[in-house]
Design a protein around this motif. Structure first.
Motif, mmCIF file in Angstrom:
data_model
loop_
_atom_site.group_PDB
_atom_site.id
_atom_site.type_symbol
_atom_site.label_atom_id
_atom_site.label_comp_id
_atom_site.label_asym_id
_atom_site.label_seq_id
_atom_site.Cartn_x
_atom_site.Cartn_y
_atom_site.Cartn_z
ATOM 1 N N ASN A 339 131.829 -73.579 -28.535
ATOM 2 C CA ASN A 339 132.190 -72.130 -27.893
ATOM 3 C C ASN A 339 132.915 -72.312 -26.273
ATOM 4 O O ASN A 339 132.519 -73.153 -25.885
ATOM 5 C CB ASN A 339 130.742 -71.625 -27.827
ATOM 6 N N GLU A 365 130.598 -74.955 -24.744
ATOM 7 C CA GLU A 365 129.104 -75.339 -24.989
ATOM 8 C C GLU A 365 129.139 -75.589 -26.389
ATOM 9 O O GLU A 365 130.004 -74.781 -27.179
ATOM 10 C CB GLU A 365 128.230 -74.131 -24.686
ATOM 11 N N ILE B 248 128.147 -61.563 -25.383
ATOM 12 C CA ILE B 248 127.052 -61.598 -26.166
ATOM 13 C C ILE B 248 126.359 -63.067 -26.210
ATOM 14 O O ILE B 248 127.188 -63.988 -25.649
ATOM 15 C CB ILE B 248 126.907 -61.129 -27.603
ATOM 16 N N HIS B 249 125.101 -63.339 -26.669
ATOM 17 C CA HIS B 249 124.590 -64.707 -26.464
ATOM 18 C C HIS B 249 125.487 -65.622 -27.322
ATOM 19 O O HIS B 249 125.853 -65.049 -28.360
ATOM 20 C CB HIS B 249 123.318 -64.516 -27.266
ATOM 21 N N SER B 250 125.732 -66.761 -26.742
ATOM 22 C CA SER B 250 126.790 -67.546 -27.320
ATOM 23 C C SER B 250 126.133 -68.388 -28.873
ATOM 24 O O SER B 250 127.232 -68.596 -29.546
ATOM 25 C CB SER B 250 126.946 -68.813 -26.466
ATOM 26 N N VAL B 355 127.418 -67.631 -22.963
ATOM 27 C CA VAL B 355 127.875 -66.379 -23.758
ATOM 28 C C VAL B 355 128.855 -66.529 -24.550
ATOM 29 O O VAL B 355 129.710 -67.649 -24.386
ATOM 30 C CB VAL B 355 128.212 -65.347 -22.488
ATOM 31 N N LEU B 356 129.223 -65.634 -25.392
ATOM 32 C CA LEU B 356 130.432 -65.541 -26.345
ATOM 33 C C LEU B 356 131.090 -64.283 -25.501
ATOM 34 O O LEU B 356 130.539 -63.290 -25.595
ATOM 35 C CB LEU B 356 129.985 -65.286 -27.658
ATOM 36 N N PRO B 357 132.231 -64.602 -25.023
ATOM 37 C CA PRO B 357 132.929 -63.390 -24.171
ATOM 38 C C PRO B 357 133.293 -62.339 -25.077
ATOM 39 O O PRO B 357 133.694 -62.435 -26.109
ATOM 40 C CB PRO B 357 134.026 -63.974 -23.661
#
Lengths: 504, 504
Positions: A339, A365, B248-250, B355-357
């Motif tokens: 990610n 990550e 959001i949460h990666s 995070v996931l952008p």
């Protein structure tokens, strides 16, 4: 990263939930009176803890937070508590010998995520009590749910048992780290200390107090978690004299290389053209497929969590490749990921600015699944980039660890099922947490212990502004601080009972 | 972007430089007395102008700056000056009819680049006079050199001629825009106004006052400039429901697309694997190779500017592809570029964050050479990405224009050569400025006028903190404000003489 699982939408809950019945805890009424009697002290203690944020990334309160943690352990009845130095932030190791047959390992994190006060509705270090519509009275503060609130409830539980003159049903071994939010960079050094390792080796497993109760009062059991490795790729004047040392006038790109392009070219090799399938050489060779039992659990989760609701929560309209929901959920629990967390290079303000950047950085990550390991993933990344000649791309691994997995028939998990069943709390089982926590430290070699998360408290906003933890619930099915504290009391007794049964 | 050329190291200067002899300007002594007499007023007027920064990107002083510009023109003797509204920031159009045979077009920019006061050694809007070792007394302020200082010197020049009771040797048509720093987004609308277009069409060409004198007193003549188009590529929840609307949460990347990967995949197609050669379909089809004369001029530049010195100035150790210096210079002047100015996505602080952008943006810019056009480059970019299915990548063109090119035998250029020769100022000729200014507005259709930059003043730090403009030079070979002002006086007279010669 334990708290990060809160960012993942709550998955899996049975369609009913009832008011918890009493567990088979001796003198439960008396313990509850003690919990209620010490409530104001507990709330104040949580506020005081929130007021002292340890943030490893900012080197903030790094020795001070450890000493504070050590005192909290001593105050809660641990007979000894000491700092364990590491190459980074010190950890704390504490033991409470109750003369019991069973020993339980407890994992705490005393650090918190960074915060920006201007984004908060009340000061992030104040721990202000406010009413949250639909939830009840909550405390707002950095670390409230991730992880100081649940941990303080656990400490309150063991204090209450002792307050009525009882010994704990189990012995405790506590390890508390101050670098959880930077991927537990030096936590392996803590567990490698013979005294710590030997104490943990005696335990039936290790759990972290957590706030895993859903809004309808139901609970989740997770049988492990993905691993996570965070790293940064940097290209620029600092990595090669092909690039300028600072941002320079962009007209020079006609004769000088741009590190941002080089970063793009390196990144491009890491995932397939679909923009998500990892393409690092050998990436999938140790990835285990889902078992039939895991697929069954995922199917149950799918049934209990309407797809539309999930999409709304996540703010998306589609899953990867427009896959059906069940396939997307199987991906979610089973697939390792590469990610991009963030990109930064050159000019980042509004509009444009005619610069050739002197530096470009990507923050990435990995999420890892069994039987991948953190070291394996990092080695493969390095070999992959080296093979393609990206020797001017600097790789900095800021932390990480592999996945963990705990059997359904371990005492830690069996005791959770038993407690939920005894007290009539609906629950579902997740085959794996798609988020991460460093359970592998306990779960992997040399300890090979069960590792789990447990807690019937509730909160939200981990890693976000206005992080909150429920103190007094407006819904009798949902635990506030006192009930969450009692759940830890009950859990320790059920563990003791389950262990005794096993040794019959 | 005119001032941006100052970021490019000064190239091309003959090995000698002598104290300027007097030009053949009538009543030159008297004009000089007038220039000196009004010096304090001029310095104060420049400080006042700096105190009112127009910044289009921030919508700061956008109508106020235009009105101020209009007044400056009237104060300098223009008989009429009016605001020209555009879809963006208004421009100013002014004329000064001296009853002369020859009309000269003047281009001003009244806007300035953004600034961050904390990075400055003196307040950026104060215009403080300080000693700069090796240069003399300088004024520090945003816009000092880019472009208010040189423009104020030009206004002082025409005021001085009039102050001694003379008419200007040429008529003037002034167009001043307030969006130069945002790539002259609406400047074509200004020139399209019939009154403006017709007035300019009568001119022998258009020049922008600039500060192009080197530290050794030598001058440069440039025969054009690359074009520049700035644009941003954005991918995220705002462009497709495949991506989340916010970070959001990666862990969700296992089931949800990451816009940063998509951006990387799109960017990757824009340049070849070497990280610099543009790979946009059809990119090179209108690129003209260098002429023999241009190669000759470049060879002269290479001889006069030691390679080592250039590398030190730019902070690099190597040119693209480890090319020899002369090849790198030919690239510099001849090659169109696709440059990444900046990247921004998701988390950009220290270390990592899981995070996931929800959004990823790349800021890019094209530099264009004859006979490319701005519209052509943008169309090709759009077709290129559309062909590859990147319909979720939003393209925003924030501004731009094509290249300009002016013949060596045009009056604007011949007059510069004549003036430098008359006054003994060493000079070199650059085939093209690798930086950009919107001269194509005048140079391209429908006006097809010569367009040039001229000015014997000196300064630095355009677009950077502590921007400065030389007021009183410590070196007699280098022009301070008074001498720079006199150079404009002389230039107007030489233009008049050259035109008269042409019409003989």
């Amino acid at each position: 990263m334990a708290g990060r699982i809160l960012g993942v939408s709550a998955l899996g809950l049975l369609a009913f939930a009832v008011i918890p019945a009493a567990a088979e805890t001796p003198d439960r009424e008396q313990v509850l009176v003690a919990v209620e009697a010490q409530r104001d002290v507990t709330v104040k203690a949580l506020q005081d803890w929130i007021a002292l944020p340890t943030i490893a990334a900012e080197k903030r309160n790094t020795p001070a937070g450890a000493e504070y943690m050590r005192q909290l352990a001593l105050d809660a009845g641990f007979q000894q508590a000491k700092m364990i130095p590491t190459d980074g932030v010190p950890a704390v190791f504490a033991t409470l010998d109750a003369g019991a047959k069973t020993t339980v390992g407890i994992y705490f994190m005393y650090d918190v995520k960074q915060f920006e006060p201007s984004e908060w509705s009340s000061p992030p270090l104040e721990g202000r009590l406010v009413d949250r519509p639909g939830e009840g009275l909550v405390m707002i503060g950095r670390g409230a749910v991730n992880q100081k609130g649940p941990q303080m409830a656990f400490l309150a539980a063991i204090k209450a048992i002792q307050a009525i003159g009882r010994k704990l049903p189990v012995n405790l071994v506590l390890v508390a780290e101050g670098e959880e939010e930077v991927a537990s960079t030096h936590f392996d050094q803590v567990v490698a200390v013979p005294e710590v390792r030997d104490a943990l080796a005696k335990s039936i497993g290790v759990f972290i107090p957590s706030a895993a109760q859903s809004k309808d009062g139901s609970a989740n059991i997770t049988l492990g978690a993905k691993g996570a490795v965070e790293f940064q790729l940097v290209v620029g004047g600092e990595t090669s004299d092909k690039y300028p040392k600072t941002d320079i006038h962009s007209s020079n790109h006609a004769r000088i290389e741009n590190p941002a392009w080089r970063l793009v070219k390196a990144l491009d090799t890491l995932v397939a053209d679909d923009g998500h399938t990892p393409a690092i050489d050998g990436w999938f060779e140790n990835v285990r497929p889902l078992t039939e039992r895991q697929k069954q659990l995922i199917a149950e989760i799918a049934e209990l969590n309407p797809e539309d609701q999930e999409k709304v929560l996540l703010g998306v309209g589609r899953w990867i490749d427009d896959e059906p929901y069940i396939t997307s959920l199987e991906r979610f629990y089973s697939q390792p990921t590469v990610n991009i967390q963030g990109l930064i290079a050159g000019y980042t303000g509004p509009g444009g600015k005619t610069v050739l950047p002197g530096r470009a950085e990507a923050k990435l990550e990995f999420r890892l699944v069994p039987a991948m390991t953190g070291d394996e993933a990092v080695s493969k990344l390095k070999a992959h980039l080296a093979k393609r000649g990206f020797d001017d791309v600097q790789i900095t691994v800021s932390g990480g660890y592999g996945p963990n997995e705990t059997e359904e028939d371990s005492i830690l998990i069996e005791a959770q099922k038993k407690l939920f069943e005894q007290t009539g709390i609906a629950y579902s089982i997740r085959p794996r947490n798609a988020g991460s926590w460093p359970g592998v430290i306990f779960n992997g070699p040399p300890l090979n212990l069960p590792a789990s998360q447990f807690g019937l408290s509730r909160g939200g906003g981990a890693h976000a502004p206005n992080e909150w933890f429920l103190i007094k619930s407006s819904d009798p099915k949902v635990n506030g601080l006192d009930e969450a504290t009692m759940a830890y009391v009950d859990y320790l007794y059920v563990i003791e009972q389950e262990t005794a049964k096993g040794s019959d």
